[in-house]
Write a protein that holds these residues in place. Structure first.
Motif, short mmCIF file in Angstrom:
data_model
loop_
_atom_site.label_atom_id
_atom_site.label_comp_id
_atom_site.label_asym_id
_atom_site.label_seq_id
_atom_site.Cartn_x
_atom_site.Cartn_y
_atom_site.Cartn_z
N ILE A 119 0.83 -1.37 -0.01
CA ILE A 119 0.11 0.02 0.09
C ILE A 119 0.97 1.14 0.05
CG2 ILE A 119 -1.63 1.38 1.55
CD1 ILE A 119 -2.97 -1.15 2.08
N ILE A 120 1.80 1.17 0.80
CA ILE A 120 2.83 2.51 0.89
C ILE A 120 3.58 2.63 -0.61
CG2 ILE A 120 4.96 3.24 1.92
CD1 ILE A 120 3.86 2.11 4.51
N LEU A 121 3.99 1.58 -1.00
CA LEU A 121 4.60 1.68 -2.44
C LEU A 121 3.75 2.08 -3.38
CD1 LEU A 121 6.83 -1.56 -2.23
CD2 LEU A 121 7.60 0.95 -2.48
N ILE A 122 2.46 1.69 -3.59
CA ILE A 122 1.52 2.25 -4.40
C ILE A 122 1.38 3.64 -4.11
CG2 ILE A 122 -0.98 2.10 -5.18
CD1 ILE A 122 -0.77 -1.15 -4.65
N TYR A 123 1.15 4.21 -2.82
CA TYR A 123 0.81 5.45 -2.83
C TYR A 123 2.03 6.18 -3.19
CZ TYR A 123 0.37 9.94 -0.37
OH TYR A 123 -0.05 11.36 -0.07
N PHE A 124 3.39 6.00 -2.74
CA PHE A 124 4.47 7.00 -3.05
C PHE A 124 4.94 6.69 -4.40
CE2 PHE A 124 4.99 6.88 1.58
CZ PHE A 124 5.04 8.40 1.46
N LEU A 125 4.69 5.60 -5.03
CA LEU A 125 5.05 5.47 -6.53
C LEU A 125 3.76 5.85 -7.51
CD1 LEU A 125 6.99 2.24 -6.35
CD2 LEU A 125 7.96 4.49 -6.26
N LEU A 126 2.55 5.77 -7.23
CA LEU A 126 1.51 5.98 -8.16
C LEU A 126 0.63 7.04 -7.85
CD1 LEU A 126 0.43 2.46 -8.85
CD2 LEU A 126 1.92 3.74 -10.41
N ILE A 127 -0.07 7.06 -6.70
CA ILE A 127 -0.88 8.04 -6.08
C ILE A 127 -0.30 9.37 -6.12
CG2 ILE A 127 -2.74 8.64 -4.59
CD1 ILE A 127 -3.21 5.27 -4.24
N SER A 128 0.84 9.41 -5.07
CA SER A 128 1.36 10.81 -4.87
C SER A 128 1.88 11.46 -5.99
CB SER A 128 2.55 10.68 -3.97
OG SER A 128 3.11 11.88 -3.45
N PRO A 129 2.52 10.88 -6.99
CA PRO A 129 2.89 11.63 -8.36
C PRO A 129 1.84 12.15 -9.04
CG PRO A 129 4.36 9.77 -7.84
CD PRO A 129 3.29 9.54 -6.88
N PHE A 130 0.91 11.31 -9.16
CA PHE A 130 -0.51 11.61 -9.95
C PHE A 130 -0.97 12.77 -9.21
CE2 PHE A 130 -4.85 10.83 -10.84
CZ PHE A 130 -5.17 10.90 -11.95
N MET A 131 -1.21 12.79 -8.07
CA MET A 131 -1.93 13.92 -7.22
C MET A 131 -0.91 15.28 -7.48
SD MET A 131 -4.63 12.71 -6.40
CE MET A 131 -5.32 13.47 -5.01
N ALA B 222 0.91 15.96 -9.85
CA ALA B 222 0.59 16.27 -11.34
C ALA B 222 -0.63 17.12 -11.46
CB ALA B 222 0.82 15.20 -12.29
N ILE B 223 -1.72 16.61 -10.91
CA ILE B 223 -2.99 17.22 -10.94
C ILE B 223 -2.95 18.55 -10.40
CG2 ILE B 223 -5.30 17.01 -9.97
CD1 ILE B 223 -5.27 14.00 -10.44
N SER B 224 -2.24 18.61 -9.12
CA SER B 224 -2.22 19.89 -8.34
C SER B 224 -1.21 20.92 -9.30
CB SER B 224 -1.60 19.77 -7.13
OG SER B 224 -1.36 21.02 -6.33
N ASP B 225 -0.32 20.55 -9.82
CA ASP B 225 0.48 21.27 -10.80
C ASP B 225 -0.06 21.81 -12.10
OD1 ASP B 225 2.87 21.08 -9.14
OD2 ASP B 225 3.95 19.57 -10.39
N LEU B 226 -1.14 20.80 -12.63
CA LEU B 226 -2.01 21.13 -13.64
C LEU B 226 -3.16 22.23 -13.45
CD1 LEU B 226 -2.23 17.94 -15.50
CD2 LEU B 226 -0.97 19.97 -16.31
N GLN B 227 -3.43 22.23 -12.01
CA GLN B 227 -4.52 23.24 -11.60
C GLN B 227 -4.07 24.61 -11.53
OE1 GLN B 227 -5.97 21.05 -8.24
NE2 GLN B 227 -7.94 20.12 -9.42
N ASN B 228 -2.89 24.54 -10.79
CA ASN B 228 -1.99 25.69 -10.82
C ASN B 228 -1.88 26.40 -12.02
OD1 ASN B 228 -1.97 25.54 -8.07
ND2 ASN B 228 -0.13 24.83 -7.78
N GLN B 229 -1.39 25.40 -12.92
CA GLN B 229 -0.93 26.17 -14.37
C GLN B 229 -2.34 26.79 -15.12
OE1 GLN B 229 0.74 23.27 -17.07
NE2 GLN B 229 1.54 24.61 -18.04
N LEU B 230 -3.28 25.98 -14.83
CA LEU B 230 -4.51 26.54 -15.38
C LEU B 230 -5.06 27.67 -14.64
CD1 LEU B 230 -7.15 25.74 -17.10
CD2 LEU B 230 -8.03 24.65 -15.26
N GLN B 231 -4.86 27.87 -13.32
CA GLN B 231 -5.30 29.15 -12.85
C GLN B 231 -4.29 30.32 -13.40
OE1 GLN B 231 -7.66 29.89 -10.83
NE2 GLN B 231 -7.22 31.73 -10.54
#
Length: 162
Positions: free
Chosen positions: A27-39, A41-50
């Motif tokens: 679960i920790i590996l899935i979070y740090f390798l998949l979910i955290s980078p994805f989130m 990236a979404i945050s960066d895209l939202q900032n860029q959109l703003q």
């Protein structure tokens, strides 16, 4: 001893602890390798959109102003691509400023140095505006010295093409 053989030697409680630890590790590996980078990236895209929305709202009035200018018949200057030194000479003669020049020297193909002596300031400004409209020439360096006579200056310019 191989891993399956060691597994069978473990007590039931030890097997549960290993399974629980392995599950948590997955679960920790899935979070740090998949979910955290994805989130992230979404945050960066939202900032860029703003940021892009702010830029658009800032540029919108300028676009409307440009549209009004186009409707009124104003357009960007058509840039003449002839010899820069010749264009300057011709424009100086047309503006009747050639008699005020003490020196005009081409620095290179895209730069010309001009020294005026006791020239009317307003006439030089009108000439520079006309030159910019016709050739897109820019003032790279200017030295202006006010003279005792009203409206007259000594002017040293280095003009360049962009």
């Amino acid at each position: 001893m191989k891993l399956p053989a060691q597994w069978h030697t473990l007590a039931e409680r030890e097997k549960n602890i290993v399974l629980l630890g392995g599950g948590l590790l997955i679960i920790i590996l899935i979070y740090f390798l998949l979910i955290s980078p994805f989130m992230d990236a979404i945050s960066d895209l939202q900032n860029q959109l703003q940021t892009n929305r702010q830029i658009i709202s800032w540029l919108q009035p300028a676009a409307q102003k440009i549209q009004r200018y186009n409707e009124q018949g104003y357009h960007l200057p058509k840039i003449d691509t002839g010899n820069f030194y010749d264009k300057i000479n011709n424009s100086l003669q047309a503006a009747q400023l050639h008699s005020f020049i003490t020196r005009i020297t081409p620095v290179n193909d895209q730069q010309v140095a001009i020294v005026f002596n006791a020239v009317p300031f307003d006439a030089v400004m009108e000439w520079l505006t006309s030159l910019w409209l016709n050739t897109a020439a820019q003032v790279k360096q200017a030295t202006i010295i006010r003279l005792n006579a009203p409206g007259l200056v000594s002017f040293t310019l280095i003009l360049t093409l962009p």
